[in-house]
Enzyme design. Structure first.
Site, PDB file in Angstrom:
ATOM      1  N   VAL A   1      36.024  37.850  35.677  1.00  0.00           N
ATOM      2  CA  VAL A   1      37.291  38.540  35.406  1.00  0.00           C
ATOM      3  C   VAL A   1      38.434  37.919  36.199  1.00  0.00           C
ATOM      4  CG1 VAL A   1      36.983  40.247  37.251  1.00  0.00           C
ATOM      5  CG2 VAL A   1      38.313  40.866  35.220  1.00  0.00           C
ATOM      6  N   LYS A   2      38.109  37.235  37.291  1.00  0.00           N
ATOM      7  CA  LYS A   2      39.137  36.699  38.182  1.00  0.00           C
ATOM      8  C   LYS A   2      39.960  35.569  37.559  1.00  0.00           C
ATOM      9  CE  LYS A   2      38.008  39.295  41.778  1.00  0.00           C
ATOM     10  NZ  LYS A   2      38.906  40.287  42.362  1.00  0.00           N
TER      11      LYS A   2
END
Length: 453
Positions: free
Chosen positions: A43-44
């Site tokens: 997700v980063k």
């Protein structure tokens, strides 16, 4: 033709996947937002590129500059992709509790990796927060990202992740559950979803050793809650500015063991190979099941990929060493499974006590059987030696025979654990196991304690 101009254009639009077996005890529809489909497998990627682009726009990040960030690994991967495409150098400062795979992956994509100790205060000059800031001050033409306090972190999820979840659920989402670290994901998604429907509940998953849950409930930053933990990617010993507690309805805490166990369950029961924080998130969902109704739509976010944890949560030996592997312990054979192939360390009756002490130090053991030509003749225990030392300062030069205690009881491999536990008491610190091959092994209090974790 349909193609992307570079890898950054593939970020986002990750799928929602219905969970079935691992959430079978929950009546509501549980959907996983699987962020491993991003190019950096987490997700980063979303916020990393957003932070870079915003820093470029306002001049904080200049051409050919160096990006510096303290990271648990995933943000570093997203920053690395951005740095490669946009022509920047990258220095990632990472704590030593993070998996070796994460460090190797960062180096593989061109980042310089600086490793710092985990078990230090945030303001300690050795901490990865402090080292990141120092490197930024010392490095010419550099930009310190500071994902914890950088508003672009939460904005990325307000602009991307939140809208995707709303559209993918056709606005039917009722609960969002996610592990909380820097706070960008939960705060950005929560802000968007609550603007769409204020009744949507936002739950954060915290870990033991982190301050979030108590602070949210009491407003107290309790330093007594801060201690080392194994779970990666969630929990903090600081209060990042990106954690907007006003948008969060509640927190639930998950143990290191449950996080590890459920990380493996997701892979084995759903076929989704995800990381440690996903295990925390799913266990958090199960702990919150009383809050869900049959018609609810619960979205839980899976942060990163399981490949970062093959040496940890997906390694049986690593799990077993920490008492995390769910193995049924019934007999003596189960208790000695880890060291059954190691030779039993002994000392002879006529040796000096100093020899026994040296052996205890070398093999990091607290008790040792004493043998003579006929077999087991006695035992030595470090607590008894400690007591005797104050009675006789020349203890080390005495014979083992003169200070040894009674021999340890001997049991068979199939002796039940309950029977063994009754044999270990104040007067007797261990039990010997007679193996089928004629050799012996030892069971200590430590083995019993690990079995009941």
């Amino acid at each position: 033709m349909k193609y992307c101009n570079n890898i950054l254009e593939t970020i986002g639009n990750t799928p929602l996947v219905k969970l079935n077996k691992v959430t079978s005890e929950i009546d509501a529809l549980v959907l996983a937002k699987v962020e491993t489909f991003n190019p950096g497998n987490s997700v980063k990627d979303r916020m990393a590129v957003k932070m870079i682009e915003d820093a470029e726009a306002d001049g904080r990040l200049k051409p050919a500059g160096t990006i510096i960030e303290g990271t648990s690994g995933n943000t570093g991967m997203g920053l690395a992709l951005g740095a490669i495409i946009k022509g920047y150098k990258l220095i990632c400062v990472i704590s030593d509790k993070q998996s070796k795979e994460k460090m190797d992956i960062l180096r593989a994509v061109g980042a310089k990796v600086v490793v710092c100790p985990t078990d230090v205060e945030p303001d300690d000059p050795r901490s990865y927060y402090s080292v990141s800031k120092r490197l930024a001050e010392e490095t010419p033409n550099s930009w310190y990202v500071n994902q914890y306090d950088n508003p672009s972190n939460a904005i990325a999820h307000y602009e991307q992740t939140g809208p995707e979840i709303w559209e993918q659920t056709d606005g039917k989402i009722t609960h969002f559950v996610v592990g909380v670290g820097t706070g960008g994901t939960i705060s950005g998604v929560a802000k968007y979803l609550k603007e769409k429907n204020p009744n949507i509940k936002i739950w954060g998953v915290d870990t033991y050793g982190s301050v979030f849950k108590k602070y949210h409930e009491t407003g107290i930053f309790d330093e007594n809650e801060i201690y080392p933990y194994i779970t990666e990617g969630i929990g903090e010993d600081i209060l990042p500015k990106n954690v907007d507690f006003s948008l969060i309805d509640g927190f639930t805490k998950v143990t290191d063991k449950d996080a590890a166990v459920y990380t493996r369950k997701i892979a084995k029961e759903e076929g989704i190979f995800v990381g440690n924080s996903a295990g925390s998130a799913i266990k958090g969902v199960l702990q919150l099941k009383e809050h869900f109704k049959p018609d609810d739509v619960v979205v839980v976010l899976f942060h990163d990929h399981g490949s970062r944890y093959v040496g940890k949560m997906f390694n049986d030996d690593w799990m077993r060493e920490r008492g995390f592997l769910e193995e049924e312990i019934k007999t003596a054979a189960d208790l000695i499974r880890e060291h059954i192939h190691q030779p039993l360390v002994t000392v002879r009756t006529e040796e000096l006590v100093s020899h026994a002490i040296d052996r205890m130090k070398k093999f990091d053991i607290s008790q040792i059987p004493v043998v003579d030509n006929e077999g087991f003749a006695g035992s030595l225990d470090e607590s008894n030696l400690f007591r005797l030392f104050f009675e006789d300062k020349d203890l080390a030069n005495r014979s083992v025979k003169s200070v040894m205690g009674n021999p340890y009881p001997i049991v068979k491999e199939k002796t039940p654990v309950e029977q063994i536990s009754k044999l270990i008491d104040k007067e007797n610190s261990a039990v010997l196991v007679e193996l089928e091959n004629g050799k012996n092994q030892i069971i200590t209090r430590h083995d019993i304690i690990r079995a009941i974790q």
